[in-house]
Design a protein around this motif. Structure first.
Motif: not given
Lengths: 407, 351
Positions: A185-186, A247-253, A257-259
């Motif tokens: 979604w990022s 893990t190797d799962i990226g965090m994303g936004i 921060v979106l708010i």
């Protein structure tokens, strides 16, 4: 000397105009880039890393959201000293609401609480705004009273006892481990952002053409789009390459921060394009003229304070969710950070002048320095001293710049 | 505009406030002949905690046939002087003073000595050899905190999160911590990899500081020594984002949320000051002093300026997973609050 400075300014103005940016923003972004590079070296390469950018973007969100409102308040020739106390009070209220008054695990608890917190902020803003606009009490006095009142009210409503834990869904609004939108979604967000930007710039080109105004060369618009595209994509890929621990799962936004991004865009548009924002600037420039021009200045003042209150509610949601607790000292002294961010960002305390994005960059500069100095292990008192000097120097540069402009 | 009614209204209002603010409990029964009185001057009774102290004081005075009289200075050192004068003129047999300002209170202490009333400096030191000092031992706070941590982890990379740098009490906490940790540092077992003072002891600032420290250390942190519970809540939030909740973590005050975390094994220790016991100890000493007997178990204490005064310093209690029953027994926290969300491995009181 002054001739040289004049010429240098003229050249920088031309470059900026060519890029479609205003010089102040350009200068501030440049200053921030310098600070980042210096901090990167001083921290031994820790500063410009996905993890620190992630931290930084989260740490700035609370002050950033409030700065958007504070810029308008200051532009309107007022001040709101109560914002820090407001978020403390709203935070304890919101925490009590989900922890004690509503069933904590219920699915609707999070949004009922959030709405109530926004509503409480709006009500506080309304009350303070009425006192300023209709009772004619200076905003400094009203909000100084608010600072004392709400800080103590925050203590009083739960006798100073910290309230925790909070609703699971509500915690997502604080951007913790689960509180991000993830890699996929990022990238969607990033693509949409760049597409929207391109569209907007193209539409503005068309409109200029339709109104027979001089057209900007296509190359400059393309340059502008690519600069922003690089910034947005760079930021997204940074946050996506920060992995969840072990893990190797990226965090994303993160959600806060979106708010913040959303609020910045909305408030910028309101301030620059919307009638409300233009009236606020007119009122800040000269309240007599604004009155004569038929602007209902009292109503406008109340609205400005209400908007500030709603943003305090929003900031309070983020800080409470992030801490996963409602503590009565939350946000104390934050009003100073918020005012400082607005002022560093070029908002004039004399009113009538200021930009929302400037305030955000101001907040970013302050938080960068603070976070960077913690990474360096600088003792706390020294950190505060440096921040104080930066505040003064930033405003000094601004004063010099404005004077030079007037020649 | 006629201002007179408004002026009158304001005058009336301030007179009422003044009368109310005087704070002397005029409603207390008049001094019946023969009853002895212990007078207490609070510095700021609005805070929750002092009600617990007061209950402790009353629990000793009432069975002993003493009357409890009090005044609240509402954080104003000037008002506290007036309060003590008024209390003294109501004929006290002993006075317990929780000073707002340990130096500005001196004229009151001199007045009490002139009136022949023994004075107890309660919780906050008063810089005079004429008083008896009763408080928790703040050096012990730091020591017990560090001991509980070392019991779980006596090596590795430690982080120290300290309170507001402008408050001198943190030096006492710090001295106690170092009594335990310094030998281990010297032996090369513990390394303090980062230290920060947190302005106003704010949880949100502690959270940001801990995030930066974890970034700096690349999560290689084995224990976090935190000076109070508010800040430990911020640190816990930062740790949980890194899935590190559960490493040794300390605090102080016995906050309910922290006790809940201890029950969930997410925090190691909080130093708990049972102020009910402190109140009871002060009342016991006050009775002994009123009867001109020496205070049992008192030890000499040296004040900042080197004055020697008798003192009774209570040891606070380190609350860990193993003795959570103490806070339940003292009714400090309810079982529901303590055990909220505890699922696996419940501590004894939650079973």
């Amino acid at each position: 000397m002054s001739k040289l400075a004049f010429r240098a300014r003229k050249i920088s103005d031309q470059i900026a105009q060519a890029a479609g940016l205003d010089v102040r923003l350009l200068a501030m972004l440049f200053m921030m880039a310098m600070i980042w590079i210096i901090l990167h070296f001083l921290t031994g390469g820790l500063f410009i890393t996905p993890r620190n950018i992630f931290n930084l973007s989260l740490q700035i969100s609370v002050v950033g959201i409030m700065t958007c409102g504070m810029v308008l308040v200051i532009v309107a020739r007022h001040i709101d000293l109560s914002v820090g106390s407001q978020i403390g009070f709203i935070s304890v209220f919101g925490a009590l609401m989900q922890n004690s008054w509503l069933p904590i695990d219920s699915g609707s608890t999070w949004w009922i609480t959030s709405l109530a917190m926004l509503g409480l902020g709006m009500t506080i803003g309304l009350a303070q705004g009425m006192l300023v606009a209709f009772a004619g009490i200076p905003s400094f006095v009203v909000t100084l009273g608010g600072l004392l009142f709400f800080r103590n009210a925050a203590f009083y409503i739960n006798s100073g006892v910290t309230v925790a834990p909070l609703n699971q869904t509500f915690q997502l609004l604080g951007g913790g481990l689960e509180g991000t939108i993830g890699v996929f979604w990022s990238w969607i967000f990033c693509t949409l952002a760049i597409a929207t930007l391109t569209l907007l710039i193209m539409r503005s080109r068309q409109r200029r053409y339709a109104h027979r105004m001089s057209r900007r060369p296509l190359s400059k618009d393309v340059l502008m789009i690519s600069i922003w595209a690089i910034i947005i994509a760079g930021f997204t890929s940074m946050l996506n390459s920060y992995m969840q621990p072990k893990t190797d799962i990226g965090m994303g936004i993160p959600i806060p921060v979106l708010i913040l991004i959303g609020i910045t865009i909305i408030m910028s548009a309101v301030a620059r394009k919307h009638r409300f924002g233009r009236h606020v600037f007119a009122m800040g420039g000269s309240i007599e003229n604004a009155d004569l021009a038929g602007i209902h200045t009292r109503k406008l003042t109340v609205l400005v304070f209400m908007l500030m209150g709603i943003l305090c509610g929003l900031a309070s949601i983020v800080i409470t969710a992030r801490l996963n607790a409602g503590a009565s000292v939350t946000g104390s002294m934050t009003e100073l950070n918020v005012i400082a961010a607005a002022v560093i960002g070029g908002t004039s305390l004399a009113g009538g002048v200021g930009t929302v994005y400037g305030g955000i960059v101001g907040a970013l500069i302050m938080q960068s320095l603070e976070s960077g100095m913690i990474l360096m292990g600088v003792p706390t008192p020294l950190q505060r001293m440096v921040l104080a000097l930066v505040l003064i120097i930033a405003v000094w540069i601004d004063v010099v710049y404005r004077k030079a402009r007037r020649i | 505009m006629n201002l007179r009614p408004m002026i009158r209204f304001v005058a009336l209002g301030s007179a009422a406030l003044f009368a109310a603010g005087f704070g002397i409990s005029l409603s207390e029964p008049a001094n019946a002949a023969g009853t002895k009185r212990v007078c207490v001057s609070w510095r700021h009774f609005q805070e929750e905690r002092w009600r617990i102290d007061e209950a402790g004081i009353k629990s000793v005075l009432e069975p002993a046939g003493y009357t409890y009289v009090s005044a609240d200075a509402q954080s104003d050192p000037q008002k506290q002087l007036t309060d003590v004068e008024s209390l003294l003129s109501s004929k006290c047999d002993a006075a317990i003073i929780l000073a707002q300002d340990s130096k500005a209170i001196m004229p009151a202490v001199v007045g009490a000595r002139a009136a022949g009333v023994p004075v107890i400096a309660y919780d906050v030191p008063i810089d005079s050899s004429d008083v008896t000092f009763i408080s928790f031992d703040n050096v012990s706070v730091g020591r017990l905190m560090a001991e509980a941590m070392v019991k779980v982890k006596d090596n590795g990379k430690w982080v120290k999160i300290d309170g507001d740098a402008t408050m001198t009490i943190i030096n006492l906490f710090g001295a106690g911590q170092m009594q335990v940790i310094q030998p281990l540092i010297d032996a090369g077992k513990i390394k303090i990899v980062a230290q920060q003072n947190i302005e106003n002891w704010k949880p949100d600032l502690a959270q940001a500081a801990m995030e930066q420290i974890l970034t700096q250390q690349n999560n290689e942190v084995d224990a976090v020594l935190v000076m109070n519970d508010g800040m430990s809540t911020g640190v816990a939030a930062a740790l949980s984002t890194q899935k590190m909740l559960g490493i040794p973590l300390s605090g102080q005050d016995g906050d309910k949320t922290v006790l809940n975390r201890i029950a969930k094994k997410q925090q190691t220790v909080t130093i708990w000051k049972n102020s009910y016991l402190l109140g009871a100890a002060a009342a016991k000493a006050a009775i002994q002093m009123a009867e001109s007997k020496p205070v049992t178990d008192s030890k000499p204490f040296k004040t900042e300026t080197g004055q020697i005064q008798p003192s009774l310093l209570l040891d606070p209690i380190a609350i860990t997973y193993d003795n959570l029953n103490l806070v339940i027994d003292a009714k400090w926290i309810s079982k529901d609050e303590l055990c909220n969300g505890v699922t696996k491995n419940p501590p004894a009181p939650c079973k």
